[in-house]
Write a protein that holds these residues in place. Structure first.
Motif, short mmCIF file in Angstrom:
data_model
loop_
_atom_site.label_atom_id
_atom_site.label_comp_id
_atom_site.label_asym_id
_atom_site.label_seq_id
_atom_site.Cartn_x
_atom_site.Cartn_y
_atom_site.Cartn_z
N ARG A 62 0.85 -1.19 0.00
CA ARG A 62 0.00 0.00 0.00
C ARG A 62 0.88 1.23 0.00
N GLY A 63 0.49 2.24 -0.78
CA GLY A 63 1.28 3.46 -0.84
C GLY A 63 0.43 4.67 -1.13
N ASP A 64 0.95 5.85 -0.80
CA ASP A 64 0.25 7.10 -1.04
C ASP A 64 1.28 8.18 -1.30
N GLY A 84 -7.89 -0.64 -6.97
CA GLY A 84 -6.78 -1.30 -7.63
C GLY A 84 -7.30 -2.26 -8.68
N ASN A 85 -6.95 -3.55 -8.54
CA ASN A 85 -7.35 -4.54 -9.55
C ASN A 85 -8.64 -5.25 -9.19
N ASN A 86 -9.25 -4.86 -8.07
CA ASN A 86 -10.53 -5.42 -7.63
C ASN A 86 -10.48 -6.91 -7.26
N ARG A 87 -9.29 -7.44 -7.00
CA ARG A 87 -9.24 -8.81 -6.48
C ARG A 87 -9.79 -8.87 -5.05
N GLN A 137 -12.37 9.97 -3.91
CA GLN A 137 -12.33 9.42 -2.57
C GLN A 137 -12.05 7.93 -2.65
N PRO A 138 -11.44 7.36 -1.61
CA PRO A 138 -11.24 5.91 -1.61
C PRO A 138 -12.58 5.19 -1.54
N ALA A 139 -12.62 3.99 -2.07
CA ALA A 139 -13.86 3.21 -2.04
C ALA A 139 -14.23 2.83 -0.62
N THR A 200 -2.45 6.51 -14.56
CA THR A 200 -2.81 7.90 -14.28
C THR A 200 -4.29 8.01 -13.97
N LYS A 201 -5.13 7.24 -14.68
CA LYS A 201 -6.57 7.31 -14.50
C LYS A 201 -7.02 6.65 -13.20
N THR A 202 -6.29 5.64 -12.72
CA THR A 202 -6.76 4.83 -11.59
C THR A 202 -5.93 5.00 -10.34
N LEU A 203 -4.98 5.95 -10.34
CA LEU A 203 -4.08 6.09 -9.20
C LEU A 203 -4.84 6.45 -7.94
N TRP A 204 -5.91 7.26 -8.08
CA TRP A 204 -6.78 7.59 -6.95
C TRP A 204 -8.22 7.31 -7.30
#
Length: 204
Positions: A62-64, A84-87, A137-139, A200-204
């Motif tokens: 995990r990173g920010d 992320g990858n929704n796993r 916002q985070p999910a 770039t699209k999914t970083l946040w």
């Protein structure tokens, strides 16, 4: 054929090999965030969380671009879960079990700080809003109820020289690994060329 090796079967055998921990190793453990442990964790932008569930164990990086967690109080940490990858491996484990260990790292520092405790997951609007960035916002937010925090010996990072070297030359790309795993259904070159834009699209 797998070779047969002697395996340790008891804690007594294990402790006989290694001996007793030092006084410092025992006394460094705190049941809550002390001022110095808090300062160290708030400097960390990267950590690895370990969880356990019905399928086994999972470890997830995990990173920010700022502190990877927020301190709610001296016994509670909050971590945004950016998509992320929704796993959802770690999140499934947290919902079903809750046991968690977190290893915090800071580039350039040879120490690792470890937190053990129990985690919970929330989609509470107020909690999510605390971590809003760039209009997103985070999910969900992971809450970590701290049971113990302690610094770990720097020997492993010193031995590896991890902050002083770059061994990445010649490593396979993510696209190449996916091409191998999908037997070519995913084209390595296309995936790798599209990856920077996708990130770039999914970083946040």
């Amino acid at each position: 054929m797998t070779e047969s090796y002697r395996k340790l079967e008891t804690i007594e055998e294990l402790e006989a090999l290694y001996g007793s921990p030092s006084d410092a190793a025992l006394r460094k453990v705190a049941p809550r965030l002390t001022p110095l442990y808090r300062r160290w964790i708030m400097a960390s932008r990267f950590c690895v969380i370990a969880t356990v569930g019905a399928e086994g164990c999972d470890a997830s990086p995990r990173g920010d671009d700022g502190p990877v967690v927020e301190v709610l109080d001296d016994r509670t940490l909050l971590m945004p879960d950016w998509r992320g990858n929704n796993r959802l491996d770690s999140l499934r484990n947290i919902v079903r079990d809750g046991r968690i260990a977190v290893m915090f790292m800071v580039p350039g520092d040879r120490m690792v700080v470890r937190v053990n405790g129990r985690a919970w997951l929330s989609d509470d609007a107020q909690l999510r809003a605390r971590f809003a960035q760039r209009g997103r916002q985070p999910a969900t937010v992971i809450g970590i109820e701290l049971a113990e925090v302690y610094a770990q010996c720097p020997k492993s990072l010193i031995r590896s020289g991890i902050w002083n070297r770059d061994d990445s030359a010649g490593l396979p790309s993510l696209g190449e690994i996916l091409a191998e795993m999908t037997e070519g259904d995913i084209a390595a070159r296309d995936f790798d060329e599209e990856l920077p834009q996708r990130m770039t699209k999914t970083l946040w």
